[in-house]
Design a protein around this motif. Sequence first.
Motif, short mmCIF file in Angstrom:
data_model
loop_
_atom_site.label_atom_id
_atom_site.label_comp_id
_atom_site.label_asym_id
_atom_site.label_seq_id
_atom_site.Cartn_x
_atom_site.Cartn_y
_atom_site.Cartn_z
N SER A 32 21.86 90.73 113.77
CA SER A 32 20.93 91.40 112.84
C SER A 32 19.72 91.94 113.59
O SER A 32 19.20 93.01 113.24
N VAL A 33 19.28 91.24 114.62
CA VAL A 33 18.15 91.72 115.42
C VAL A 33 18.51 93.02 116.14
O VAL A 33 17.75 94.00 116.09
N GLU A 77 25.04 85.59 114.30
CA GLU A 77 24.74 86.48 113.17
C GLU A 77 23.28 86.93 113.22
O GLU A 77 22.98 88.10 113.01
N TRP A 78 22.39 86.00 113.52
CA TRP A 78 20.97 86.32 113.61
C TRP A 78 20.73 87.32 114.74
O TRP A 78 20.01 88.31 114.58
N GLN A 79 21.34 87.07 115.91
CA GLN A 79 21.17 87.97 117.05
C GLN A 79 21.72 89.36 116.72
O GLN A 79 21.11 90.37 117.09
N SER A 136 26.70 76.40 113.98
CA SER A 136 25.36 76.79 114.42
C SER A 136 25.42 77.98 115.37
O SER A 136 24.60 78.91 115.26
N LEU A 182 29.77 87.72 118.03
CA LEU A 182 29.89 87.08 116.72
C LEU A 182 31.35 86.85 116.37
O LEU A 182 31.71 85.78 115.87
N LYS A 211 27.69 80.27 115.42
CA LYS A 211 28.04 81.44 114.62
C LYS A 211 26.80 81.97 113.89
O LYS A 211 26.53 83.17 113.88
N SER A 212 26.01 81.06 113.32
CA SER A 212 24.79 81.47 112.62
C SER A 212 23.81 82.15 113.58
O SER A 212 23.19 83.15 113.24
N GLN A 213 23.71 81.60 114.77
CA GLN A 213 22.82 82.19 115.78
C GLN A 213 23.33 83.58 116.19
O GLN A 213 22.53 84.51 116.35
#
Length: 148
Positions: free
Chosen positions: A27-28, A23-25, A17, A102, A19-21
């Motif tokens: 991308s932002v 990745e999202w950050q 989770s 990340l 790591k996914s967060q």
Amino acid sequence: MTRFQYAYQKIVDLKTSEKSQAEWQLSVVVGKLSQEELSLRKLREDRAAWSEKLQNASVHAVPLTEILTIQTYIDFLDDGILRKLRDVKKAESAVEAGRRFLSDRMVDEKAWLKSKEHALHRFKSEMSVKEQNALDELATARFLHAAH
């Protein structure tokens, strides 16, 4: 047959989770960098267009006030470009920080997944030994029963 249950599965889930967060950050902040670069490109294009107007104004008979107005606007655009360059640098720093974060999260997740994989391997080995022992006991019981 006993099912494999990893004792630290919640930690593995948490690391996945995180790591996914991350990745999202990332991308932002990459999106923000892209916006800043696009804005900078637009400012540079505007400046080039206004510089061309200024050059054309010096060739043609244009009132001095209009030339001064154009030059003032070009100066304003130059200031905007400098500010935007700082914004781009800040966004690039944020992207780099996001990449490092990340990377750290990916290393953590990989370590926990590797630990889970080793635990699964140990579990399968133990189950194989138990199955072999059970088969050996069964064979011994059949042999003793056949001998009587």
